[in-house]
Design a protein around this motif. Structure first.
Motif, PDB file in Angstrom:
ATOM      1  N   ALA A   1       0.832  -1.205   0.000  1.00  0.00           N
ATOM      2  CA  ALA A   1       0.000   0.000   0.000  1.00  0.00           C
ATOM      3  C   ALA A   1       0.863   1.251   0.000  1.00  0.00           C
ATOM      4  CB  ALA A   1      -0.928  -0.015   1.214  1.00  0.00           C
ATOM      5  N   ALA A   2       1.934   1.251   0.791  1.00  0.00           N
ATOM      6  CA  ALA A   2       2.812   2.415   0.816  1.00  0.00           C
ATOM      7  C   ALA A   2       3.460   2.655  -0.537  1.00  0.00           C
ATOM      8  CB  ALA A   2       3.879   2.230   1.899  1.00  0.00           C
TER       9      ALA A   2
ATOM     10  N   LEU B   1       3.078  10.511  -0.820  1.00  0.00           N
ATOM     11  CA  LEU B   1       3.672  10.492   0.506  1.00  0.00           C
ATOM     12  C   LEU B   1       4.859  11.439   0.613  1.00  0.00           C
ATOM     13  CD1 LEU B   1       3.519   6.640   1.127  1.00  0.00           C
ATOM     14  CD2 LEU B   1       2.219   8.385   2.363  1.00  0.00           C
ATOM     15  N   PRO B   2       5.146  11.909   1.833  1.00  0.00           N
ATOM     16  CA  PRO B   2       6.284  12.819   2.038  1.00  0.00           C
ATOM     17  C   PRO B   2       7.607  12.058   1.997  1.00  0.00           C
ATOM     18  CG  PRO B   2       5.260  12.302   4.130  1.00  0.00           C
ATOM     19  CD  PRO B   2       4.394  11.659   3.083  1.00  0.00           C
ATOM     20  N   PRO B   3       8.723  12.752   2.015  1.00  0.00           N
ATOM     21  CA  PRO B   3      10.029  12.071   1.994  1.00  0.00           C
ATOM     22  C   PRO B   3      10.237  11.114   3.157  1.00  0.00           C
ATOM     23  CG  PRO B   3      10.286  14.385   1.430  1.00  0.00           C
ATOM     24  CD  PRO B   3       8.868  14.222   1.886  1.00  0.00           C
ATOM     25  N   SER B   4       9.749  11.474   4.347  1.00  0.00           N
ATOM     26  CA  SER B   4       9.846  10.599   5.513  1.00  0.00           C
ATOM     27  C   SER B   4       8.453  10.055   5.812  1.00  0.00           C
ATOM     28  CB  SER B   4      10.385  11.371   6.720  1.00  0.00           C
ATOM     29  OG  SER B   4      10.506  10.528   7.851  1.00  0.00           O
ATOM     30  N   VAL B   5       8.292   8.742   5.735  1.00  0.00           N
ATOM     31  CA  VAL B   5       6.974   8.101   5.768  1.00  0.00           C
ATOM     32  C   VAL B   5       6.835   7.232   7.008  1.00  0.00           C
ATOM     33  CG1 VAL B   5       5.402   6.550   4.554  1.00  0.00           C
ATOM     34  CG2 VAL B   5       6.907   8.071   3.259  1.00  0.00           C
TER      35      VAL B   5
ATOM     36  N   PRO C   1      11.319   3.231  -2.475  1.00  0.00           N
ATOM     37  CA  PRO C   1      12.252   4.078  -3.227  1.00  0.00           C
ATOM     38  C   PRO C   1      11.912   5.561  -3.127  1.00  0.00           C
ATOM     39  CG  PRO C   1      11.626   2.173  -4.525  1.00  0.00           C
ATOM     40  CD  PRO C   1      10.744   2.161  -3.305  1.00  0.00           C
ATOM     41  N   GLY C   2      12.934   6.362  -2.865  1.00  0.00           N
ATOM     42  CA  GLY C   2      12.748   7.801  -2.782  1.00  0.00           C
ATOM     43  C   GLY C   2      12.219   8.298  -1.455  1.00  0.00           C
ATOM     44  N   HIS C   3      12.045   7.392  -0.498  1.00  0.00           N
ATOM     45  CA  HIS C   3      11.476   7.771   0.799  1.00  0.00           C
ATOM     46  C   HIS C   3      12.237   7.088   1.926  1.00  0.00           C
ATOM     47  CE1 HIS C   3       7.743   9.407  -1.062  1.00  0.00           C
ATOM     48  NE2 HIS C   3       7.961   8.452  -1.949  1.00  0.00           N
ATOM     49  N   GLU C   4      12.264   7.754   3.072  1.00  0.00           N
ATOM     50  CA  GLU C   4      12.762   7.143   4.297  1.00  0.00           C
ATOM     51  C   GLU C   4      11.571   6.566   5.059  1.00  0.00           C
ATOM     52  OE1 GLU C   4      14.816   8.367   8.574  1.00  0.00           O
ATOM     53  OE2 GLU C   4      13.925   9.888   7.274  1.00  0.00           O
TER      54      GLU C   4
END
Length: 390
Positions: free
Chosen positions: A207-208, A215-219, A242-245
């Protein structure tokens, strides 16, 4: 601390420094072993650090700010609650970050959430419907409300049941200037086995990924009751978005006192004993008030004092006047009434006035029956009194 009208307390002066058996307490009385609580908190704090997960223990288990502070001091990321009322208690007692693991729909609660968010409160809550998004988006304020899209499963509790539903809810959040989409969340506690839990955690990850463009950079990705936290801690962390913490947040809360029943049987540490262990910290002391026939003792505690939804109390020890401690073997609670417990006696000798120490099953429905709970040390001396706010 004055507690003259709380059950079990017979003096208005502080009992700190007094013996549990020094004559100033009445029965029944729920107490917590302070050293055991400390060890349980340290065990889970070390476990979450080791596995790279943040921890927001579920505060509704205890509703005891004394324990929340100890959990935060040990490194907890925040405190989880289930209702807006519980979030208000957290705010009142200075908890800086709260994850409210439900959808907020009541306008009064949402106005409060908006006002406290504007005042700097770091509050998150869940949404799983367009109605929930619309209710939150209708608030007024200067800072956007932080929400998590909840993912569910068929036959489970709350949460979006399909990817399309989650996308619709997330899209509505992203379209509202009053809301910030902070991540995804779910609850796996009702699932039957590790394989089902692993599949659900993987569903949260899927889902994420599907919502990544919103979603923001930090999820924040959150899950974890008290039965399957080992599976969650194994599968939720990592560099998989990918692209997110990813900030994995575990919400397990019953560990703080553990128990002698349900969680003793279901703790994840039974599956992974090398990771640690928990001890039961709660003791319910009650007095034998009648031995009306052979094989039966009636004890002065009942449904108003002890949890009974996940198992009856477990007799662990007997204490007589003067401190004698005959064996507790052969004692079994068979039935609870409002203020009485039926205790089957097989071979043990009990008399009116004897005290019995009981372990409990399911701490979540133990704390709510007590407004004041003494914390005692290994010498049975009171070191503090916890207050609860249900």
């Amino acid at each position: 601390m004055r507690v003259p009208l709380d059950k079990g307390f017979w003096e208005s002066d502080s009992p700190v420094g007094q013996s549990l058996f020094g004559g100033t307490f009445g029965w029944p009385l729920l107490v917590a072993r302070s050293g055991t609580v400390d060890r349980n908190i340290a065990t889970i704090a070390a476990y979450t650090r080791r596995h790279g997960v943040a921890h927001a223990p579920h505060g509704k288990t205890t509703m005891a700010p004394t324990l929340w502070r100890a959990q935060l001091d040990a490194g907890a990321w925040g405190i989880t609650v289930a209702t807006a009322d519980q979030a208000r208690v957290c705010r009142e007692f200075g908890v800086p970050r709260v994850l409210l693991a439900n959808q907020l729909l009541d306008p009064a609660a949402l106005r409060w959430a908006a006002a406290e968010t504007d005042a700097g409160f770091d509050l998150y809550f869940q949404v799983d419907s367009l109605e929930g998004v619309a209710a939150a988006a209708a608030t007024r304020g200067t800072r956007p409300l932080q929400v998590l899209v909840e993912i569910g499963y068929q036959g489970g509790r709350t949460g979006c049941r399909t990817e399309s539903a989650a996308l619709a809810v997330a899209g509505a959040v992203a379209a509202s200037p009053r809301l910030t989409l902070a991540g995804v969340t779910g609850y796996e506690g009702g699932l039957p086995d590790p394989a089902a839990v692993a599949a659900f955690v993987d569903l949260l990850r899927t889902a994420a990924v599907a919502l990544a463009h919103l979603l923001p950079p930090s999820v924040i990705v959150s899950a974890g009751g008290s039965v399957w936290f080992d599976v969650v801690a194994e599968r939720l962390p990592g560099d998989w978005l990918p692209g997110h913490e990813v900030v994995p947040v575990l919400r397990s809360g019953a560990y703080v006192t553990h128990d002698d029943g349900y969680y003793r049987e279901h703790t994840p540490f039974n599956r992974v004993p090398g990771e640690g262990g928990l001890e039961a910290a709660l003791e319910l002391w009650a007095q034998v008030i009648s031995t009306p026939e052979p094989g039966l003792a009636i004890v002065g505690m009942g449904k108003r004092d002890a949890p009974f939804d996940e198992g009856l109390p477990v007799p662990l020890a007997v204490r007589r006047a003067g401190g004698a401690a005959p064996p507790a073997a052969g004692l079994t609670v068979t039935r609870l009434m409002d203020q009485h417990a039926f205790l089957a006696v097989d071979g043990a000798a009990l008399a009116p006035g004897d005290l019995v120490r009981f372990g409990i099953s399911h701490p979540c429905t133990a704390f709510d029956k007590w407004r004041a709970i003494p914390l005692i040390d290994d010498a049975d001396v009171v070191v503090d009194v916890m207050r609860t706010y249900f």
